[in-house]
Design an enzyme around this catalytic site. Structure first.
Site, PDB file in Angstrom:
ATOM      1  N   ASP A 114      13.282   3.775   2.223  1.00  0.00           N
ATOM      2  CA  ASP A 114      12.341   2.982   3.031  1.00  0.00           C
ATOM      3  C   ASP A 114      13.050   2.188   4.125  1.00  0.00           C
ATOM      4  OD1 ASP A 114      10.694   3.945   1.067  1.00  0.00           O
ATOM      5  OD2 ASP A 114       9.739   2.039   0.594  1.00  0.00           O
ATOM      6  N   ALA A 140      10.107  -2.879   3.076  1.00  0.00           N
ATOM      7  CA  ALA A 140      11.320  -2.501   3.801  1.00  0.00           C
ATOM      8  C   ALA A 140      11.198  -2.883   5.268  1.00  0.00           C
ATOM      9  CB  ALA A 140      11.554  -1.004   3.665  1.00  0.00           C
ATOM     10  N   ALA A 141      10.015  -2.664   5.839  1.00  0.00           N
ATOM     11  CA  ALA A 141       9.815  -3.003   7.258  1.00  0.00           C
ATOM     12  C   ALA A 141      10.037  -4.497   7.476  1.00  0.00           C
ATOM     13  CB  ALA A 141       8.405  -2.594   7.695  1.00  0.00           C
ATOM     14  N   LEU A 199       3.245   1.959   2.130  1.00  0.00           N
ATOM     15  CA  LEU A 199       3.571   2.377   3.496  1.00  0.00           C
ATOM     16  C   LEU A 199       4.818   1.671   4.020  1.00  0.00           C
ATOM     17  CD1 LEU A 199      -0.075   2.529   4.864  1.00  0.00           C
ATOM     18  CD2 LEU A 199       1.320   4.392   3.966  1.00  0.00           C
ATOM     19  N   ALA A 244       0.797  -1.214   0.000  1.00  0.00           N
ATOM     20  CA  ALA A 244       0.000   0.000   0.000  1.00  0.00           C
ATOM     21  C   ALA A 244       0.838   1.275   0.000  1.00  0.00           C
ATOM     22  CB  ALA A 244      -0.928  -0.013   1.206  1.00  0.00           C
TER      23      ALA A 244
HETATM   24  C1  MEV Z   1       8.481   3.438  -2.865  1.00  0.00           C
HETATM   25  O1  MEV Z   1       8.083   3.441  -1.497  1.00  0.00           O
HETATM   26  C2  MEV Z   1       9.120   4.730  -3.223  1.00  0.00           C
HETATM   27  C3  MEV Z   1       9.715   4.837  -4.625  1.00  0.00           C
HETATM   28  O2  MEV Z   1      10.336   6.138  -4.642  1.00  0.00           O
HETATM   29  C4  MEV Z   1      10.745   3.781  -4.907  1.00  0.00           C
HETATM   30  C5  MEV Z   1      12.003   3.893  -4.059  1.00  0.00           C
HETATM   31  O3  MEV Z   1      12.281   4.950  -3.477  1.00  0.00           O
HETATM   32  O4  MEV Z   1      12.726   2.867  -4.000  1.00  0.00           O
HETATM   33  C6  MEV Z   1       8.650   4.810  -5.681  1.00  0.00           C
END
Ligand code: MEV
Length: 356
Positions: A167, A125-126, A121, A119
């Protein structure tokens, strides 16, 4: 005695600069007070057993051991497949880098999340940061936060192809993080009260279609690749848009330091316009932004990768509500969004060691 490790990390919102950050432009993200936890403990049977419980949407269980690998009952297959991909890669990476040997021992990994997956958020990564932190602690591998962040970023890159360090930095450090020319900087800024509206993690029409579900798990990858193609066609126009985004992020940091929330909201609206221009705003997320603006929000924008109409517009919007919190939330709920009040500037990775 069973050793138990719990790693807990915050979800994130990108306040400014998503997508542009992939090309070295600056982006500002914040941790929020919604968390994902990974519990690691030993189990009698050999191999890894993974259980995922995503509170807003679904649950999934899986045994990870060669031919025995099998998924047990689930609801939201697409998002679950995606989460499993990050856990599997975390295990593969740690086995290779640090020679951990859980396959022979039997390890239970249990993931609980307060954030919807897929989504925008930061659930991927978390998942990486918390899984790496918990497994490293469980196997007695010493290291600092910086190393955990770098491990998690390598894992995210391996699964996703392209990923900025934003992230994984937020899930590790909490607070606010600015990425500028690829460098991660932690910023001290005041807490903000925000509203997030999310369009559900997988459209019902996709049901249990595994092909569609695995396409879904690559949503960010696809959106980032689409932007790259458009940028190659319209290079000079995109260069101007990217430069504008950099300026927005710089002005936004100044507005936050000055506590000028009216200006901050306007900058969010402009950032949203740029995201629309590069083609990452599907109809339903666009509606949520417009409705929030009409209902009195100081600012509203898509946050994270955005979405695709053909994938059910799954994704989130971020709203700086000003005085109109209840009106905005009611409007978003009528439009079918999952609505959450969040505080920006949440706490960092925490590791707890316990036993049964
Ligand atoms: C994804 O959360 C954010 C993007 O900028 C991709 C990234 O930063 O790796 C779309």
């Amino acid at each position: 005695m069973v050793k138990k490790i719990r790693a807990s990390v915050p979800a994130k919102v990108i306040l400014f600069g998503e997508h542009f950050v992939v090309y070295g432009k600056s982006a500002l993200a914040s941790a929020i007070n919604k968390r994902l936890t990974v519990d690691v403990s030993s189990r009698e049977k050999r191999g890894y057993h993974i259980k995922i419980e995503n509170i807003p949407t679904f649950g999934l269980e899986m045994n990870l051991l060669g031919e025995e690998e099998r998924a047990l009952p689930y609801k939201d297959y697409g998002a679950a497949t995606k989460a499993i991909a990050y856990v599997k890669e975390s295990i593969r990476y740690l086995e290779e880098e640090y020679e951990i040997g859980g396959g022979a021992e039997g390890v239970e990994i249990e993931i609980k999340s307060e954030i919807p997956l897929s989504a925008g958020l930061g659930s991927s990564a978390a998942t990486c940061v918390a899984t790496v932190a918990a497994l490293k602690e469980y196997f007695g591998i010493s290291g600092d936060l910086e190393e955990i962040r770098e491990d998690a970023h390598s894992i995210e890159l391996a699964v996703q192809g392209a990923a900025s360090p934003l992230d994984t930095a937020i899930s590790t450090y909490g607070g606010y993080v600015l990425v500028e020319k690829g460098e991660v900087k932690r910023l001290r800024l005041a807490e903000l009260n925000l509203i997030i509206g999310t369009i559900g993690s997988i459209p019902l029409s996709m049901g249990m279609d595994t092909k569609k579900a695995s396409e879904m798990s690559l949503k960010t990858k696809k959106i980032v690749a689409d932007v790259k193609t458009r940028k190659e066609t319209f290079t000079s126009i995109f260069d101007a848009i990217f430069a504008a985004s950099d300026e927005i992020t710089a002005q936004a940091i100044r507005a936050m330091k000055d506590r000028d929330f009216v200006k901050l909201g306007e900058l969010m609206n402009i950032n949203h316009g740029l995201l629309d221009a590069i083609g990452v705003v599907p109809r339903r997320l666009s509606e949520l932004v417009k409705m929030s603006q009409e209902s009195g929000a100081l600012g509203a924008k898509v946050t994270g990768a955005g979405g695709l109409d053909e994938m059910g517009a799954v994704g989130s919007v971020l709203v700086l509500p000003g005085e109109s919190v209840d009106r905005i939330k009611a409007a978003m709920e009528v439009a079918g969004a999952l609505v959450m009040d969040v505080n920006a500037g949440g706490e960092e990775l925490k590791i707890e060691v316990g036993s049964d």
